[in-house]
Design an enzyme around this catalytic site. Sequence first.
Site, short mmCIF file in Angstrom:
data_model
loop_
_atom_site.label_atom_id
_atom_site.label_comp_id
_atom_site.label_asym_id
_atom_site.label_seq_id
_atom_site.Cartn_x
_atom_site.Cartn_y
_atom_site.Cartn_z
N ASP A 262 46.73 58.46 39.72
CA ASP A 262 48.02 58.65 40.37
C ASP A 262 48.10 60.05 40.99
O ASP A 262 48.65 60.24 42.06
CB ASP A 262 49.17 58.49 39.37
N GLU B 224 45.63 61.93 42.17
CA GLU B 224 44.87 62.01 43.42
C GLU B 224 45.64 61.34 44.56
O GLU B 224 45.66 61.83 45.68
CB GLU B 224 43.51 61.32 43.26
N TYR B 225 46.27 60.21 44.22
CA TYR B 225 47.04 59.51 45.24
C TYR B 225 48.16 60.42 45.77
O TYR B 225 48.37 60.55 46.97
CB TYR B 225 47.64 58.21 44.67
N ASP B 226 48.84 61.08 44.84
CA ASP B 226 49.93 61.98 45.23
C ASP B 226 49.45 63.10 46.14
O ASP B 226 50.12 63.46 47.09
CB ASP B 226 50.57 62.61 43.99
N SER C 114 62.75 22.89 52.81
CA SER C 114 62.72 22.78 51.36
C SER C 114 61.68 21.73 51.00
O SER C 114 60.98 21.21 51.87
CB SER C 114 64.09 22.41 50.83
N GLU D 82 49.38 24.76 44.35
CA GLU D 82 49.80 26.15 44.15
C GLU D 82 50.91 26.22 43.11
O GLU D 82 51.69 25.29 43.00
CB GLU D 82 50.37 26.72 45.48
N LYS E 227 54.53 27.02 41.83
CA LYS E 227 55.81 27.15 42.53
C LYS E 227 56.53 28.36 41.95
O LYS E 227 57.07 28.32 40.85
CB LYS E 227 56.66 25.89 42.37
N ASP F 252 59.14 31.25 41.16
CA ASP F 252 60.59 31.22 41.03
C ASP F 252 61.15 32.57 41.47
O ASP F 252 61.43 33.44 40.65
CB ASP F 252 60.96 30.92 39.57
N TYR G 206 52.62 31.98 51.05
CA TYR G 206 52.24 30.60 50.77
C TYR G 206 52.22 29.68 51.98
O TYR G 206 51.89 28.51 51.85
CB TYR G 206 53.07 29.99 49.65
N LYS H 154 50.28 20.40 48.65
CA LYS H 154 50.38 20.28 50.10
C LYS H 154 49.13 19.57 50.61
O LYS H 154 48.02 19.98 50.22
CB LYS H 154 50.46 21.66 50.75
N LYS I 283 57.87 19.47 39.31
CA LYS I 283 58.64 20.42 38.51
C LYS I 283 58.31 20.30 37.02
O LYS I 283 58.04 19.21 36.52
CB LYS I 283 60.14 20.14 38.70
N CYS J 54 75.65 46.21 7.02
CA CYS J 54 74.45 45.36 7.05
C CYS J 54 74.69 44.10 6.22
O CYS J 54 75.10 44.19 5.06
CB CYS J 54 73.25 46.14 6.49
N CYS K 269 71.99 44.50 3.05
CA CYS K 269 72.07 45.55 2.02
C CYS K 269 73.44 46.22 1.98
O CYS K 269 73.66 47.13 1.19
CB CYS K 269 70.98 46.60 2.24
N CYS L 66 70.71 49.16 10.96
CA CYS L 66 70.85 49.48 9.54
C CYS L 66 69.84 50.58 9.28
O CYS L 66 68.65 50.41 9.54
CB CYS L 66 70.53 48.25 8.70
N CYS M 39 66.53 48.44 2.38
CA CYS M 39 67.19 47.19 2.77
C CYS M 39 66.20 46.04 2.61
O CYS M 39 65.09 46.10 3.14
CB CYS M 39 67.65 47.30 4.23
S1 IVH Z 1 55.97 25.67 50.53
C1 IVH Z 1 57.19 23.43 54.01
N1 IVH Z 1 54.83 26.82 48.45
O1 IVH Z 1 60.14 26.46 46.84
C2 IVH Z 1 56.83 24.05 52.73
N2 IVH Z 1 57.21 26.80 48.56
O2 IVH Z 1 61.85 24.03 48.21
C3 IVH Z 1 57.88 24.94 52.26
N3 IVH Z 1 58.32 27.96 46.70
O3 IVH Z 1 62.54 28.08 48.20
C4 IVH Z 1 57.65 25.64 51.02
N4 IVH Z 1 56.47 28.57 45.67
O4 IVH Z 1 60.45 29.52 48.44
C5 IVH Z 1 56.00 26.50 49.04
N5 IVH Z 1 53.68 27.84 46.70
C6 IVH Z 1 54.85 27.51 47.30
C7 IVH Z 1 56.10 27.87 46.76
C8 IVH Z 1 57.27 27.48 47.43
C9 IVH Z 1 57.80 28.60 45.64
C10 IVH Z 1 59.77 27.80 46.97
C11 IVH Z 1 60.17 28.16 48.35
C12 IVH Z 1 61.43 27.36 48.59
C13 IVH Z 1 61.24 26.22 47.69
C14 IVH Z 1 60.95 24.98 48.50
#
Ligand code: IVH
Length: 675
Positions: free
Chosen positions: A33, A35-37, A82, A119, A121, A123, A231, A296, A320, A414, A417, A432, A438
């Site tokens: 870090d 050196e980076y600085d 979506s 892939e 998904k 969150d 993605y 996909k 899911k 507590c 005790c 406590c 205790c």
């Molecule tokens: S592909 C046409 N790949 O999931 C394809 N979406 O309902 C569109 N998400 O809110 C999405 N990981 O942000 C894709 N590996 C992934 C993903 C991903 C998370 C989310 C995306 C969107 C929701 C899609």
Amino acid sequence: MNSTPRADYLSLVQQLNHHAKQYYVHDDPEISDGEYDRLYQALLAYEAEHPDHIASDSPSQRVADQPLSHFESVAHALPMLSLGNVFTESELHAFDERIQKQLLKSGAELKSNVAYAAEPKLDGLAVSLRYENGQLVMAATRGDGSQGENITANIKTLPSVPLKLATEHAPELLEVRGEVVMPRSGFKKYNEWAEAHGEKVFANPRNGAAGSLRQLDPRKTAQRPLSFYAYALGATSDSVQFTRHSDSMQWLSELGFQINALNQVVIGAAGCMAYYQHIGQVRSSLDFDIDGVVYKVDDLDHQAALGFVTKAPRWATAHKFPAEEATTQIDNIEVQVGRTGSITPVARLKPVTVGGVTVTNATLHNEDEIRRKDVRVGDTVFVRRAGDVIPEVVKVVLSKRPENSQAFVMPSHCPVCQSELHKPEGEAVLRCLNGLGCDAQRKEAIKHFASRKAMDIDGLGDKLVEQLVDAGLINNPADLYQITESQAAGLERMASKSAQNLLTGIEKSKQTTLPRFLYALGIREVGEATALTLANELKSLDAIIQADTDTLVALPDVGTVVADRILAYFKQPENLKVIHDLLDHGIQWPAIESIDDAQQTLAGQTVVLTGKLNQLTRSEAKSALQNLGAKVTGSVSAKTDLLVAGENAGSKLTKAQELGIQVVDEQWLIDQITD
Ligand code: IVH
């Protein structure tokens, strides 16, 4: 060749970008870090003198100056779609069959099962990044899919987002879609910081990512641990042509984007199912939250043939994981006393299945959390379980609150005790302070002492510790070594064979190592890694007991908080007495020699470290390897003898496997230094 100040500056920009990427994206720093600085300061100095010559991809350009008054609305060049969902194996098969049927109908040639890009998904929050001639010009949230919010200033602060594409031949237009997440480790650290500084804590990493991106002051966003994973492609110029989705992801990775290391091309519904199960298994060990996986169709001509239904593509779906939230009712709120005296309120719930597991208890964290969520006995609540973490109460369904319910009040004493509880200055947790006086803390301390990573006493489980304490046979860890076989055999539900096993386990534990012993003592803030540092650096228990603040804070990764805890622990006469008794009972460990040839098991070997480590910090791992005689280098080549791969190891692991280099994990390294 003579270098000019300008050329030196451009080389600095390049170096800094390279090192930031090694650090943030590959988790594999090549320089310290400090050196980076130094490099960064040199860059700032040049830029201060030549404000007109600042490179657009200079790391200084990530830090924005002023808060915004609002976010502008922007239209997406291509809508952000979506995804449809499947939840079960038969829905997955139906999805795959539908695709095959439609592809055949459209005249596509299908020689075998469909190949899917699978892939995780993530969150987090979907964003679209727009690059024109290689420069990042705009970043937007998904919004309603056709219009989002302009969050460019915030997105620029993310180290994993390239400001400039890593290519000489950038397309005129490239939109990159992906997810911004707050890694679990960063989320935890951030919340600890926020709690200590009276700032808002986030309920989960997703809220953390969303809250941080919707920050009007980009300087705040810059302080949040956020990470972008690409993605998909959005709108692009015609020059961007691929035959497979997976190829386009590989290309994005070459342009400098972070692509999930778990992405994989799988074949047919069976391949999808195996992937889903695999990701389900590793889910809890990942550093980011996921709520399923995405499949996909990998062939982009096939994607085009399949097309879309309203707002979702026909060629992709999300598989899911079972819901991790459920509603249930709180029967009671009790408080638990932890090993260090921390008082944790716990909700006793009507049993409910969350993500496939029956949950009957959920943590309410601490007094502030109970007050913030206003959780009461009788309330109907949302309970959340993520991975293998303790289930928690997310929120109360106020419309279902029984009349005349009462706010919960934390006890003043507590529950075990009866000594008075205190909240130390600057801490959120009530404690406590009675320590081993205790019963609850005594039991937890002994359980910890006996646990696998500490003294590893075979045959001594949590239940047995409670029985032994309740029967008055032991009061502290040292008493374990005085238990007789007839005492043990006299306990309820104890067969004589188990009593024998217990005594053998206790006897065996006397041969230990100094790091294990230190960890077993249960000093606050001294986990396995710190115990290892103390032992390796200070060499003997006496030296550790006698170390002063200056000696302690000079050790790698020991700060003032940890040092204070260590000093406070060894100041207590009761603690010293237990240590003395333990040693009297014959607990011993091999001396830690100063680097001795016999211990240099990696002498002369070239070793590379990669991926995320969980127990050691990177500098600890590096110095441990060096102490074993290894030369630690940054990249894998034919000269590499060994690769230590942590979690989510990426290209270095692949390369090592290709070259047939021996690969070991973090635990292997720990075993080398502790056994
Ligand atoms: S592909 C046409 N790949 O999931 C394809 N979406 O309902 C569109 N998400 O809110 C999405 N990981 O942000 C894709 N590996 C992934 C993903 C991903 C998370 C989310 C995306 C969107 C929701 C899609």
